[in-house]
Design a protein around this motif. Sequence first.
Motif, PDB file in Angstrom:
ATOM      1  N   PHE A 112     -78.322  80.968 -59.469  1.00  0.00           N
ATOM      2  CA  PHE A 112     -78.102  80.461 -58.300  1.00  0.00           C
ATOM      3  C   PHE A 112     -77.613  79.097 -58.279  1.00  0.00           C
ATOM      4  CE2 PHE A 112     -82.745  80.510 -58.712  1.00  0.00           C
ATOM      5  CZ  PHE A 112     -83.048  79.360 -58.730  1.00  0.00           C
ATOM      6  N   GLU A 113     -77.892  78.280 -59.575  1.00  0.00           N
ATOM      7  CA  GLU A 113     -77.260  77.190 -59.793  1.00  0.00           C
ATOM      8  C   GLU A 113     -75.961  76.889 -59.852  1.00  0.00           C
ATOM      9  OE1 GLU A 113     -80.231  74.566 -61.928  1.00  0.00           O
ATOM     10  OE2 GLU A 113     -80.693  76.221 -62.637  1.00  0.00           O
ATOM     11  N   PHE A 169     -75.473  72.621 -55.993  1.00  0.00           N
ATOM     12  CA  PHE A 169     -76.615  73.323 -55.551  1.00  0.00           C
ATOM     13  C   PHE A 169     -77.786  72.266 -55.539  1.00  0.00           C
ATOM     14  CE2 PHE A 169     -80.789  74.802 -56.758  1.00  0.00           C
ATOM     15  CZ  PHE A 169     -80.917  75.974 -55.875  1.00  0.00           C
ATOM     16  N   ALA A 170     -78.075  71.164 -56.206  1.00  0.00           N
ATOM     17  CA  ALA A 170     -78.958  70.267 -56.195  1.00  0.00           C
ATOM     18  C   ALA A 170     -79.034  69.465 -54.961  1.00  0.00           C
ATOM     19  CB  ALA A 170     -79.083  69.344 -57.418  1.00  0.00           C
ATOM     20  N   LEU A 190     -80.297  71.515 -52.165  1.00  0.00           N
ATOM     21  CA  LEU A 190     -81.487  71.900 -52.349  1.00  0.00           C
ATOM     22  C   LEU A 190     -82.191  70.644 -51.987  1.00  0.00           C
ATOM     23  CD1 LEU A 190     -84.001  73.588 -53.542  1.00  0.00           C
ATOM     24  CD2 LEU A 190     -83.801  72.427 -55.635  1.00  0.00           C
ATOM     25  N   ILE A 247     -69.428  69.309 -63.471  1.00  0.00           N
ATOM     26  CA  ILE A 247     -70.101  70.324 -64.209  1.00  0.00           C
ATOM     27  C   ILE A 247     -69.303  71.648 -63.446  1.00  0.00           C
ATOM     28  CG2 ILE A 247     -72.180  71.733 -63.591  1.00  0.00           C
ATOM     29  CD1 ILE A 247     -73.266  68.783 -63.084  1.00  0.00           C
ATOM     30  N   ARG A 248     -68.660  71.877 -62.558  1.00  0.00           N
ATOM     31  CA  ARG A 248     -67.682  72.909 -62.356  1.00  0.00           C
ATOM     32  C   ARG A 248     -66.586  72.874 -63.010  1.00  0.00           C
ATOM     33  NH1 ARG A 248     -72.521  74.523 -61.243  1.00  0.00           N
ATOM     34  NH2 ARG A 248     -73.390  72.865 -59.922  1.00  0.00           N
ATOM     35  N   LEU A 257     -69.690  70.343 -68.185  1.00  0.00           N
ATOM     36  CA  LEU A 257     -70.394  69.221 -68.971  1.00  0.00           C
ATOM     37  C   LEU A 257     -71.989  69.669 -68.768  1.00  0.00           C
ATOM     38  CD1 LEU A 257     -68.708  66.011 -68.406  1.00  0.00           C
ATOM     39  CD2 LEU A 257     -68.616  67.345 -70.408  1.00  0.00           C
ATOM     40  N   GLY A 258     -72.235  70.571 -68.234  1.00  0.00           N
ATOM     41  CA  GLY A 258     -73.740  70.932 -68.164  1.00  0.00           C
ATOM     42  C   GLY A 258     -73.855  72.416 -67.620  1.00  0.00           C
ATOM     43  N   HIS A 259     -74.984  72.990 -67.623  1.00  0.00           N
ATOM     44  CA  HIS A 259     -75.407  74.365 -66.990  1.00  0.00           C
ATOM     45  C   HIS A 259     -76.824  74.582 -66.542  1.00  0.00           C
ATOM     46  CE1 HIS A 259     -77.769  75.687 -70.426  1.00  0.00           C
ATOM     47  NE2 HIS A 259     -76.926  74.968 -71.204  1.00  0.00           N
ATOM     48  N   GLY A 260     -76.979  75.124 -65.734  1.00  0.00           N
ATOM     49  CA  GLY A 260     -78.171  75.251 -65.123  1.00  0.00           C
ATOM     50  C   GLY A 260     -79.058  76.505 -65.647  1.00  0.00           C
ATOM     51  N   TYR A 261     -80.123  76.807 -64.942  1.00  0.00           N
ATOM     52  CA  TYR A 261     -80.973  77.808 -65.904  1.00  0.00           C
ATOM     53  C   TYR A 261     -80.752  79.131 -65.115  1.00  0.00           C
ATOM     54  CZ  TYR A 261     -83.660  73.979 -68.475  1.00  0.00           C
ATOM     55  OH  TYR A 261     -83.824  72.886 -69.122  1.00  0.00           O
ATOM     56  N   PHE A 262     -80.614  79.048 -64.006  1.00  0.00           N
ATOM     57  CA  PHE A 262     -80.292  80.366 -62.934  1.00  0.00           C
ATOM     58  C   PHE A 262     -79.055  80.304 -62.434  1.00  0.00           C
ATOM     59  CE2 PHE A 262     -84.681  78.500 -62.538  1.00  0.00           C
ATOM     60  CZ  PHE A 262     -85.554  79.628 -63.197  1.00  0.00           C
TER      61      PHE A 262
END
Lengths: 69, 591
Positions: A32-33, A38-39, A42, A20-21, A25-30
């Motif tokens: 802070f993600e 991050f997950a 969390l 991801i970084r 291959l993906g992106h968060g909604y916020f």
Amino acid sequence: MIRLILICCAIVVFLDIVLIRILHLGHGYFTFEELPAFASLLGFAGTLSIVVIAKILSIFISKGEDYYE
Amino acid sequence: MSDFIHPGLVLILGSFLIPVLPSTVRNAYSVFIGTVAFFLCITASPGMYGSINIFGLDISPTIRVDKLSLLFSYIFSFIGLMGLVYCYHVKDSLQPFAGALYTGASIGVSFAHDVVSFYLFWELLSVCAVLLIWSQRTKESVEAGFRYILVHIAGGLSLFAGILLFVKKSGTFEFASFMSYSGEPFWWLILIGFVLCAAAPPLHAWLPDAYPAATIYGSVFLNPFTTKAAVYALIRGFPGAEVLVYLGSVMAVYGVIYALLENNLRRLLSYHIVSQVGYMVAGVGLGVINLGLNGSASHAFNHILYKCLLFMSAGAVIYATGKEKMTDLGGFGRYAPFTALSFFVGAFSIAGFPFTNGFIGKSPIISAAGEVGNVFAYILLNVATCGTIISIICKMGYYTFFSEKKTNYEVTPLPINMKISMAVLSILCIGIGVLPQLFYAYLPFPMDYEPYTVQHIIDTLGIFSFTFLVFAIFLKKLSPKAKINLDLDWPYRIGGRLFIRGLDKTVVPAEYNFVNILWRKILHDGVFPMGDRTESYEKKKLDRISIFSANLSKILSDNLSRIQTGRIHDYAIYMIVGIIVCLVIALYMFK
């Protein structure tokens, strides 16, 4: 047992950073993600806070099984 | 009602035969009507049907079959059938009867187009639930049943008042979105009626109180219907009501915190209903976009499958060992690998592990929170996932099926019908999880959504592995304790008792010492002397009247007896004279 779990955690964090970084291959909604893993963070903080809240709450609400008798 | 046979009515009417049938055919018959209802649901075609004349009102149409109501009717009828299979070996007739009736009522709720028939089916739900709770036939279950019905009557009255005001205000009976009346008193009354049945705090305590008190078959029937009918009603009536986002998010976390402290298997699962319905309620609140509403519907559908699987597995543990507290169990996986396997399928599903139906069920809701930009719901729903993993997979799974054996329980083998229903539900949990798009095609609103993205899978795996890590760290601290946890039923359980005790201390002595004495005084000084006086007056005055009338009637009857000779020819003469007199009068009158 705990070693196996730690290995899983390490793999997931590694995959998160690579896929991801770095490969995006993906992106968060916020925003802070955007924090790395991050997950996982969390998951750790969330579970910890639930355990701590439950333990503190149990001081006040846990009663003997014959409480309502 | 030409080309539509109402599956709910088939079940409701059909269920009344169950108690009168002999026990050899009773359960086969109940499974048969369950199957018929399921086929009627899956063959029903969308449209509006039916009309009723009730309380002097003509209402038409009464039945609405659209994608939303069909989705709910599929799962209600299917799970009703599975429940009837699960209790196939039971001798008691009350449970299949109440179960079939309950299924029928919930299908009725999902198909109701007007508020009147909706309300009637809605109230029938509570009645069936109480029958199932009482079927355990213990003191606790009777008391829990009474508490259940009292709470639901209160909620039902709020809903009824709201419906009456709604009909008066809008002049229509149609049950559709109430959002154009947002903020009106009846809007709140109806909302309270719905969220009470959805078990939203602070109106949730009836659920973990009553569900574990029922029989193991009863709790399989109890868990899908009332709360999910409420979710259906919320999707239909309150899409995008913002208050529900916050209520649902708090609910989701509240449920898991209590679940983590629980010792009783079914009470732990009951708190998970509160938590999982929290996701759905939040999804309804996020219903300003289709993703939220679809998420609620899909989560309700999948939740019913895995939650029933979990309740069936917990029931199987209780059936086999007779114990339902984790402090009495442990090491059960060794004796019943099948039960353990189906439990873990259900547990990973409820936690939302990839390739289970829980993952594809709740993903749209969390994504909707992201799309709308609601940080509060997004964080809380993810934290609730952590709580679900640690309390159900880790705590319940570990301390029931692994860990060391805590008491020397014996293991009874399971009947085959219980295994069949558990196997079918396990397969569906995995199957829907693997093929999400096939399932998403049945969702009520159009959407374009793919749950299996790299980000989503990695995030979920991260949450899972770090939650396991926390559990491993706190393993000893989280061991179950032989305690109960006070919840918000405390005010009416202890409060009710204190109220009666308070009455004993205040009203009863006041009544005894003051009202009683005063009353005696009034009797002695007022009523009795008055009575004496009237008595003597009667003797003096009134008696003469009665003596006079008695004498008069004696004289009359003496004279009359002289005519009564007893000879038949005298009577004949009287009759002839009488007839002649009558004839003369008649002739005179008609002249």
